[in-house]
Write an enzyme that holds these catalytic residues in place. Structure first.
Site, short mmCIF file in Angstrom:
data_model
loop_
_atom_site.label_atom_id
_atom_site.label_comp_id
_atom_site.label_asym_id
_atom_site.label_seq_id
_atom_site.Cartn_x
_atom_site.Cartn_y
_atom_site.Cartn_z
N HIS A 70 0.83 -1.22 0.00
CA HIS A 70 0.00 0.00 0.00
C HIS A 70 0.86 1.26 0.00
O HIS A 70 0.41 2.30 0.46
CB HIS A 70 -0.93 -0.02 1.21
CG HIS A 70 -1.91 -1.16 1.19
ND1 HIS A 70 -1.73 -2.33 1.89
CD2 HIS A 70 -3.07 -1.32 0.50
CE1 HIS A 70 -2.73 -3.15 1.64
NE2 HIS A 70 -3.56 -2.56 0.81
N HIS A 71 2.07 1.16 -0.51
CA HIS A 71 2.90 2.38 -0.54
C HIS A 71 2.31 3.39 -1.51
O HIS A 71 2.64 4.57 -1.47
CB HIS A 71 4.36 2.05 -0.89
CG HIS A 71 4.54 1.63 -2.32
ND1 HIS A 71 4.11 0.42 -2.79
CD2 HIS A 71 5.09 2.28 -3.38
CE1 HIS A 71 4.39 0.35 -4.09
NE2 HIS A 71 4.98 1.46 -4.47
N LYS A 76 -3.39 -2.53 -7.51
CA LYS A 76 -3.84 -2.88 -8.86
C LYS A 76 -3.32 -4.24 -9.26
O LYS A 76 -2.16 -4.56 -9.01
CB LYS A 76 -3.30 -1.82 -9.82
CG LYS A 76 -3.71 -1.96 -11.24
CD LYS A 76 -4.75 -0.92 -11.58
CE LYS A 76 -5.43 -1.15 -12.90
NZ LYS A 76 -6.20 -2.40 -12.98
N LYS A 100 6.41 -4.33 -10.69
CA LYS A 100 6.12 -3.94 -12.08
C LYS A 100 5.68 -2.46 -12.15
O LYS A 100 6.17 -1.70 -12.96
CB LYS A 100 5.00 -4.84 -12.58
CG LYS A 100 4.74 -4.82 -14.03
CD LYS A 100 3.60 -5.80 -14.39
CE LYS A 100 3.95 -7.24 -14.05
NZ LYS A 100 2.96 -8.20 -14.57
N LYS A 112 -3.41 -8.85 -6.67
CA LYS A 112 -3.80 -9.89 -7.63
C LYS A 112 -4.99 -10.65 -7.07
O LYS A 112 -5.15 -10.74 -5.85
CB LYS A 112 -2.65 -10.87 -7.86
CG LYS A 112 -2.72 -11.59 -9.18
CD LYS A 112 -2.22 -10.70 -10.29
CE LYS A 112 -2.32 -11.35 -11.65
NZ LYS A 112 -1.67 -10.50 -12.67
N SER A 369 -3.78 0.19 -18.39
CA SER A 369 -4.84 0.17 -17.36
C SER A 369 -4.80 1.48 -16.56
O SER A 369 -5.85 2.02 -16.18
CB SER A 369 -4.64 -1.00 -16.40
OG SER A 369 -5.27 -2.15 -16.90
P1 NAD Z 1 -5.11 -15.87 -21.85
O1 NAD Z 1 -6.02 -16.71 -21.04
O2 NAD Z 1 -5.68 -14.84 -22.74
O3 NAD Z 1 -4.14 -16.78 -22.75
C1 NAD Z 1 -3.33 -17.80 -22.29
C2 NAD Z 1 -3.12 -18.78 -23.43
O4 NAD Z 1 -2.14 -19.75 -23.03
C3 NAD Z 1 -4.39 -19.54 -23.79
O5 NAD Z 1 -4.59 -19.44 -25.18
C4 NAD Z 1 -4.08 -20.95 -23.34
O6 NAD Z 1 -4.73 -21.93 -24.13
C5 NAD Z 1 -2.58 -21.01 -23.50
N1 NAD Z 1 -1.95 -22.08 -22.73
C6 NAD Z 1 -2.31 -22.61 -21.55
N2 NAD Z 1 -1.47 -23.58 -21.17
C7 NAD Z 1 -0.55 -23.67 -22.14
C8 NAD Z 1 0.59 -24.50 -22.33
N3 NAD Z 1 0.95 -25.41 -21.45
N4 NAD Z 1 1.33 -24.32 -23.46
C9 NAD Z 1 0.99 -23.40 -24.37
N5 NAD Z 1 -0.08 -22.58 -24.24
C10 NAD Z 1 -0.84 -22.72 -23.14
O7 NAD Z 1 -4.11 -15.23 -20.78
P2 NAD Z 1 -3.22 -13.93 -20.94
O8 NAD Z 1 -3.99 -12.78 -20.42
O9 NAD Z 1 -2.66 -13.90 -22.31
O10 NAD Z 1 -2.08 -14.22 -19.86
C11 NAD Z 1 -0.95 -15.03 -20.16
C12 NAD Z 1 0.16 -14.70 -19.18
O11 NAD Z 1 0.47 -13.30 -19.27
C13 NAD Z 1 -0.17 -14.95 -17.71
O12 NAD Z 1 1.02 -15.34 -17.05
C14 NAD Z 1 -0.59 -13.58 -17.21
O13 NAD Z 1 -0.39 -13.44 -15.82
C15 NAD Z 1 0.37 -12.70 -17.98
N6 NAD Z 1 -0.06 -11.31 -18.12
C16 NAD Z 1 -1.25 -10.98 -18.71
C17 NAD Z 1 -1.60 -9.64 -18.84
C18 NAD Z 1 -2.86 -9.21 -19.55
O14 NAD Z 1 -3.03 -7.98 -19.76
N7 NAD Z 1 -3.74 -10.11 -19.97
C19 NAD Z 1 -0.76 -8.64 -18.34
C20 NAD Z 1 0.46 -9.01 -17.76
C21 NAD Z 1 0.79 -10.34 -17.66
#
Ligand code: NAD
Length: 478
Positions: A70-71, A76, A100, A112, A369
Site C-alpha cells: 500500500h505504498h 492494482k 512492475k 492480484k 490500465s
Molecule cells: P489468456 O487466457 O488470454 O491466454 C493464455 C493462453 O495460453 C491460452 O490461449 C491458453 O490456451 C494457453 N496455454 C495454456 N497452457 C498452455 C501451455 N501449457 N502451453 C501453451 N499454451 C498454453 O491469458 P493472458 O492474459 O494472455 O495471460 C498469459 C500470461 O500473461 C499470464 O502469465 C498472465 O499473468 C500474464 N499477463 C497478462 C496480462 C494481460 O493484460 N492479460 C498482463 C500481464 C501479464
C-alpha cells in the site's frame, strides 16, 4: 499459512522465488532490514469461499484477493481464472505487480486476484454468477474501489468479466461518480480505453525491440542488432501471446513457432500469425495448420526449436532446469508472469543468453490500465477536448508555410501534418514512451554493476529503491 515466510510452507515456491530475487537485489540497495521486510511482505491476503448454484445443488468456489503493498493507492492487479490458482501463486503475482508498477512508474501498489475454476467448464451465466459474487465478496471487505483496489484481466479472464465486475460494483455503489474506475480492461463501450486489449502484447514487442536495438548487448550474446528477420517462437496464443506475435511480425521479425496447450507448430520461414489464429478458432486446434512444416503433439517440444528469441506468454514455470539446456533461443522475453525458474535463469545466462524479465516485459497492460483509470476519473476520452483545436492550429501553420514558400503540399502530406491525435494514438505513444524509458533505466543499473548479473535483478533494484522512497516519505502512523 505463514504468509510472510514462504519457505515455511511445502506447497509454496513462486512467492518464495520472487522473495529470493528480492533478497538478492536488496544487497545492492542501502535500505534498512525492517524497511526491506515491509516492502517484501504481502500486506493483506484475503482468502474466501462462496457458493454458486449448479444443476440441482450448490458448488463452493475458492477465491483470493491479495494486496501486496500500500505504498501507493489504489492497489492494482488482474484476476486469474484457473483451476491451478493457489494462495502462493496469487501472492507471488501480487508482489510482481508491486515491482512492475514501480518499474514503469505507474503510481499503484500491487495486488492480484484468483478464482479457482476452469472457465471452460462453466456456462456463461455460471461464469457471470461467479464473477458477480466474487465482486460482492470484495466489496464486503473493502477490497475493491477506484481509490482502494482496482482489478483487471489476467489468465482466463477478459473484457466480459471486467464488464460484470464494473456493473456489480456500480450497482452496489449507487451514485458513486467514479464507479467505473473500480476495474480496468473493460470494453470500450463500457468506459474502457482504446488500445488496452492489445497493450500487454504491444509492450512485449516494444521491450524486445529495445533490447535487440542495443548493439553492445547483442554482440555479447552473438546476435545481430535490430528486430528485422529475427526468428521468434511464442508460447500461448491468448491475449498476450497473440498480440506479442502480431506486433513482432509488424516490427519485421519472423514468427517461426507457435505453441498452445494442445501442441506446437514450426516453420523456419515464418508463420502467418493471423492465419494460425483463425485456423485455431475454426478447428479448435493449432495443429493441422497448412503453413506449418513441423508439428509437435507435446507442446513443450515447440519451445526447443531453433530461434533467436523465445516469448513464453502462457503460464509460469515453463522453462526449468529440466528443459533450459535444450532451449536454442538467445533471448527469453517473459510475456507471462514467472515462466522461467530461478535455476533455469542462472543456467540460461551461464550459456550466454539474456532474459527480459516479466516485471518489465509484460508491464504494458498495467500501463494502459493506468491510462484507462485516469480516463474514468476524468470522465473524458483522451484527445476529445483538444483534438479539433490542434487540427485547426496545424492547419493554420500549414497554410502559412505554403503561403511563405509558395509550395503546395500533397493532400496526403497535408492531412498527415494536420491530423490531431486520436485516443488510440495517444495511448500507444504513452505506452511506447513508458516501455522505452523503463528498459534503458533497467539496463543502466545492469550495466553499471556487473555483480547484479541479470536484467531481472537490475529491474528489482530499481523497483526497491523507488518503493523505499515512497515508504520513507509516508512515514509510519501512529
Ligand atoms: P489468456 O487466457 O488470454 O491466454 C493464455 C493462453 O495460453 C491460452 O490461449 C491458453 O490456451 C494457453 N496455454 C495454456 N497452457 C498452455 C501451455 N501449457 N502451453 C501453451 N499454451 C498454453 O491469458 P493472458 O492474459 O494472455 O495471460 C498469459 C500470461 O500473461 C499470464 O502469465 C498472465 O499473468 C500474464 N499477463 C497478462 C496480462 C494481460 O493484460 N492479460 C498482463 C500481464 C501479464
Amino acid at each position: 499459512m505463514n504468509i510472510n515466510n514462504p519457505t515455511a510452507n511445502q506447497d509454496t515456491h513462486f512467492f518464495g522465488d520472487v522473495c529470493k530475487n528480492f533478497d538478492f537485489a536488496a544487497q545492492f540497495t542501502q535500505h534498512d532490514a525492517g524497511l526491506l521486510d515491509q516492502i517484501k511482505s504481502c500486506n493483506s491476503v484475503y482468502r474466501f469461499r462462496f457458493p454458486i448454484r449448479r444443476g440441482n445443488g450448490f458448488e463452493v468456489i475458492d477465491a483470493w484477493r491479495v494486496e501486496h503493498s500500500h505504498h501507493q493507492s489504489p492497489t492494482k492487479g488482474g484476476i486469474r481464472y484457473s483451476e491451478m490458482v493457489n494462495e502462493d501463486e496469487v501472492m507471488a503475482l501480487a508482489a510482481l505487480m508491486t515491482y512492475k508498477c514501480a518499474i514503469v512508474n505507474v503510481p499503484f501498489g500491487g495486488a492480484k486476484g484468483g478464482i479457482k475454476i476452469n472457465p471452460k467448464s462453466y456456462s456463461v451465466s455460471e461464469l457471470e454468477n461467479i464473477t458477480r459474487r466474487y465482486t460482492v465478496e470484495l466489496i464486503k471487505k473493502n477490497f475493491i474501489g477506484p481509490s482502494i483496489d482496482v482489478p483487471a484481466p489476467d489468465y482466463g479472464s477478459g473484457e466480459r468479466e471486467m464488464s460484470w465486475i464494473a456493473d456489480t460494483y456500480a450497482t452496489m455503489n449507487p451514485g458513486q461518480l467514479d464507479a467505473m474506475g473500480a476495474v480496468t480492461g473493460k470494453p470500450i463501450a463500457l468506459h474502457g480505453i482504446a488500445g488496452r486489449r492489445e497493450a500487454t502484447g504491444r509492450g512485449v514487442a516494444i521491450a524486445i525491440r529495445e533490447c535487440v536495438g542495443v548493439a553492445e548487448d547483442m554482440q555479447k550474446i552473438g546476435l545481430t542488432t535490430g528486430l528485422s528477420g529475427k526468428k521468434i517462437i511464442v508460447q500461448g496464443l491468448g491475449n498476450v501471446g497473440y498480440y506479442s506475435a502480431k506486433f513482432l511480425s509488424e516490427f519485421g521479425a519472423l514468427i517461426v513457432g507457435l505453441c498452445e496447450f494442445e501442441g506446437a507448430i514450426y516453420n523456419e520461414d515464418g508463420l502467418d500469425v493471423e492465419a494460425v489464429f483463425q485456423h485455431r478458432k475454426s478447428s479448435g486446434s493449432i495443429l493441422g495448420y497448412a503453413g506449418a512444416k513441423k508439428e509437435f503433439k507435446n507442446t513443450m517440444d515447440g519451445l526447443e526449436q531453433p530461434c533467436d528469441i523465445l516469448v513464453p506468454a502462457a503460464l509460469e514455470n515453463q522453462i526449468t532446469s529440466q528443459n533450459v539446456g535444450s532451449i536454442k533461443a538467445k533471448i527469453i522475453a517473459e510475456g507471462a508472469n514467472g515462466p522461467t525458474s530461478p535455476e533455469a535463469e542462472a543456467a540460461f545466462y551461464k550459456n550466454g543468453g539474456m532474459i527480459i524479465p516479466d516485471m518489465y516485459a509484460n508491464a504494458g497492460g498495467v500501463t494502459v490500465s493506468y491510462f484507462e483509470w485516469l480516463k474514468n476519473l476524468s470522465h473524458v476520452a483522451f484527445g476529445r477536448i483538444n483534438r479539433r483545436f490542434e487540427e485547426n492550429s496545424n492547419l493554420n501553420l500549414v497554410n502559412m508555410v505554403e503561403g511563405i514558400t509558395g509550395t503546395a503540399l500533397t493532400p496526403m502530406q497535408r492531412s498527415t501534418i494536420i491530423k490531431g491525435a486520436s485516443e488510440l494514438e495517444l495511448v500507444n505513444s504513452g505506452l511506447e514512451d513508458t516501455m522505452i524509458r523503463s528498459y534503458h533505466e533497467i539496463r543502466e543499473i545492469y550495466k553499471n554493476n556487473p555483480k547484479i548479473g541479470t536484467l531481472r535483478n537490475a529491474a528489482m533494484v530499481g523497483a526497491i529503491n523507488k518503493i523505499a522512497v515512497s515508504y520513507q516519505n509516508l512515514g509510519v502512523w501512529p
